[in-house]
Design a protein around this motif. Structure first.
Motif, mmCIF file in Angstrom:
data_model
loop_
_atom_site.group_PDB
_atom_site.id
_atom_site.type_symbol
_atom_site.label_atom_id
_atom_site.label_comp_id
_atom_site.label_asym_id
_atom_site.label_seq_id
_atom_site.Cartn_x
_atom_site.Cartn_y
_atom_site.Cartn_z
ATOM 1 N N ARG A 15 9.276 5.426 2.642
ATOM 2 C CA ARG A 15 7.885 5.829 2.401
ATOM 3 C C ARG A 15 6.935 4.824 3.051
ATOM 4 N N LEU A 16 5.740 5.306 3.393
ATOM 5 C CA LEU A 16 4.696 4.481 3.998
ATOM 6 C C LEU A 16 3.650 4.171 2.935
ATOM 7 N N GLU A 17 3.246 2.911 2.890
ATOM 8 C CA GLU A 17 2.389 2.460 1.787
ATOM 9 C C GLU A 17 1.106 1.819 2.315
ATOM 10 N N ASN A 18 -0.021 2.147 1.661
ATOM 11 C CA ASN A 18 -1.309 1.458 1.852
ATOM 12 C C ASN A 18 -1.706 0.829 0.517
ATOM 13 N N VAL A 19 -2.340 -0.356 0.609
ATOM 14 C CA VAL A 19 -2.748 -1.089 -0.595
ATOM 15 C C VAL A 19 -4.282 -1.140 -0.641
ATOM 16 N N TYR A 20 -4.813 -0.914 -1.826
ATOM 17 C CA TYR A 20 -6.262 -0.921 -2.040
ATOM 18 C C TYR A 20 -6.586 -1.813 -3.238
ATOM 19 N N ARG A 21 -7.833 -2.264 -3.266
ATOM 20 C CA ARG A 21 -8.332 -2.999 -4.436
ATOM 21 C C ARG A 21 -9.519 -2.221 -4.983
ATOM 22 N N LEU A 22 -9.417 -1.852 -6.254
ATOM 23 C CA LEU A 22 -10.469 -1.094 -6.918
ATOM 24 C C LEU A 22 -11.188 -1.992 -7.915
ATOM 25 N N GLN A 23 -12.508 -2.055 -7.786
ATOM 26 C CA GLN A 23 -13.305 -2.739 -8.800
ATOM 27 C C GLN A 23 -13.805 -1.694 -9.787
ATOM 28 N N VAL A 24 -13.237 -1.707 -10.976
ATOM 29 C CA VAL A 24 -13.587 -0.739 -12.016
ATOM 30 C C VAL A 24 -14.563 -1.408 -12.972
#
Length: 470
Positions: A382-391
């Protein structure tokens, strides 16, 4: 031939200076309807200003602009810097309100509710109580230094300083919890920035209201300079009725005015003595006039004593003065196109702001891609992207939020789907999204994040992209 230089002649009374020094204004005490309105606004504005920081909303201060935590608490609302649009809307509404009221009745803000006017009234009240009325203050300032003069001056400045310091302390209390600030003050543990701003605001209040007074209105405030652009012939302004008042002159109460050839003005000069900016309204409207109507009150009292009709100096319009119109004609001209446009725009903006604030979602999310790794291969092909969410939780209760994503076939969440955020807090969360390798062509593909509060209606959708390398 000898050349003799020609030098300018300087009058003896001009002294050695280039400019005449500003003469101190000693406003006389005045009573009347407009004076009562001014003091009503003094009480209203200062009860709000000094009292609001001490009100609690639940377990916190009702109004608090916590700059360190980047939270703004206004009653039941918690606002973030991302809500800056509301501050912009408030400034626009304030400006339009100023335009509207100025078009209708001139400088009402300046004369009755401006902080400079309000604090000048308060400082003048202290001055009168300590030094006496106008004539007593003039004699005291012009007299030689004595024990009485020294005691009165020091006591007045002591009271001014205490009021100014309390004002500065209250101002800082809008940005630091005022009860904590009070304890820090008593224990001499106030922070350096808090001490600076208390003294800075106190010094500004002490200088502006105690010494500069009318000079702030005449020389520093830009409103006095461009107010004429908002006036028209139907704007209510403080005016002297020269047709009725001239020629002015002294007379007895029982004298026959037509026989003497005099108007209603007895040339007592009280309208000048009560003016906080020291102007003579009988010379016509001047930019220094703040519309406080002190001259209206004192002139009406003189007219009562002389048994003349009131209104020699009154709120009226330029058109009414020229045409001799009465109050009914003035009222008919209030709802003119200019005023209606201002009122309509103001009403729409205010209603829009209130509706937006009422329907505001108490949840904010910012999505930031992880720049360290744009895309990477994960287990299982699988191909993965990483994100950072400010909630950001804009409520005052802890919340649980469920995170989901969509926009690509086979897109799935490979990290925790539920995140907990404390009351009025924000939290950065790492989110990993995966798709089967080869399920999407190389390039940037639009996706979206859905964040839903569990047990509540708060829901936010934020856009982003998923990168597939070549």
């Amino acid at each position: 031939m000898k050349v003799i230089p020609i030098l300018p002649v300087v009058p003896e009374e001009a002294g050695n200076g280039l400019y005449e020094s500003e003469k101190k204004v000693y406003p006389r005490t005045v009573t009347g309807a407009f004076a009562r309105w001014r003091w009503a606004f003094v009480w209203l504005t200062q009860i709000v200003f000094y009292g609001l920081p001490w009100l609690n909303w639940g377990e916190r201060q009702a109004v608090l602009f916590d700059l360190a935590a980047r939270r703004f608490y206004i009653l039941g609302y918690v606002l973030y810097p991302q809500d800056f649009i509301y501050l912009t809307g408030l400034l626009v509404v304030s400006a339009l309100s100023l335009f509207l009221f100025t078009a209708i009745a001139g400088r009402l803000w300046c004369g009755f509710a401006c902080p400079q006017t309000v604090y000048t009234e308060m400082f003048l009240w202290i001055e009168r109580k300590v030094e006496g009325e106008r004539n007593a203050r003039i004699r005291l300032d012009g007299g030689v230094l004595s024990v009485e003069k020294l005691v009165k001056k020091w006591f007045k400045h002591l009271l001014w300083g205490l009021l100014a310091m309390w004002t500065g302390f209250t101002f800082v209390g809008y940005f630091t919890p005022i009860q904590d600030l009070g304890m820090e003050f008593l224990q001499t543990r106030m922070g350096s920035w808090e001490v600076f701003w208390v003294f800075f605001y106190a010094f500004a209040t002490y200088g502006n209201a105690g010494f500069m007074r009318e000079q702030v209105c005449k020389y520093m405030c830009p409103y006095a300079r461009f107010q004429s652009a908002m006036f028209d012939a139907d704007t209510l302004i403080v005016s002297y009725d020269s047709a009725r008042g001239e020629p002015r002159g002294t007379r007895g109460r029982q004298d026959d005015l037509p026989a003497l050839g005099l108007g209603s003005c007895i040339d007592c000069g009280l309208c000048v003595q009560v003016c906080p900016t020291g102007i003579d309204i009988r010379q016509g409207l001047q930019y220094e006039c703040i519309g406080c109507a002190a001259c209206v009150d004192v002139c009406d009292s003189v007219m009562d004593k002389m048994h003349y009709p009131r209104g020699l100096i009154r709120f009226t319009t330029q058109r009414a003065l020229e045409q001799g119109s009465g109050r009914a004609a003035i009222l008919r001209r209030v709802l003119r196109p200019r005023v209606l446009v201002y009122a309509a725009v103001l009403l729409v903006l205010t209603a829009g702001m209130m509706a937006s604030l009422a329907l505001r979602t108490p949840l904010k999310v910012d999505v930031v891609r992880d720049r360290a790794a744009l895309a990477r291969f994960a287990a299982g092909g699988r191909l993965e992207n990483v994100y950072r969410l400010q909630v950001m939780n804009a409520t005052e209760q802890p919340q649980r939020y469920r995170i989901d994503a969509g926009g690509l076939p086979g897109l799935s969440l490979a990290s925790d789907a539920v995140v907990e955020v404390g009351a009025a807090e924000s939290r950065w969360v790492a989110v990993r999204l995966q798709v089967p390798f080869g399920s999407a062509p190389p390039g940037s593909h639009p996706i979206h994040f859905d964040i839903q509060a569990e047990g509540a209606d708060a829901h936010v959708r934020e856009k982003s992209v998923f990168l597939v390398p070549r």
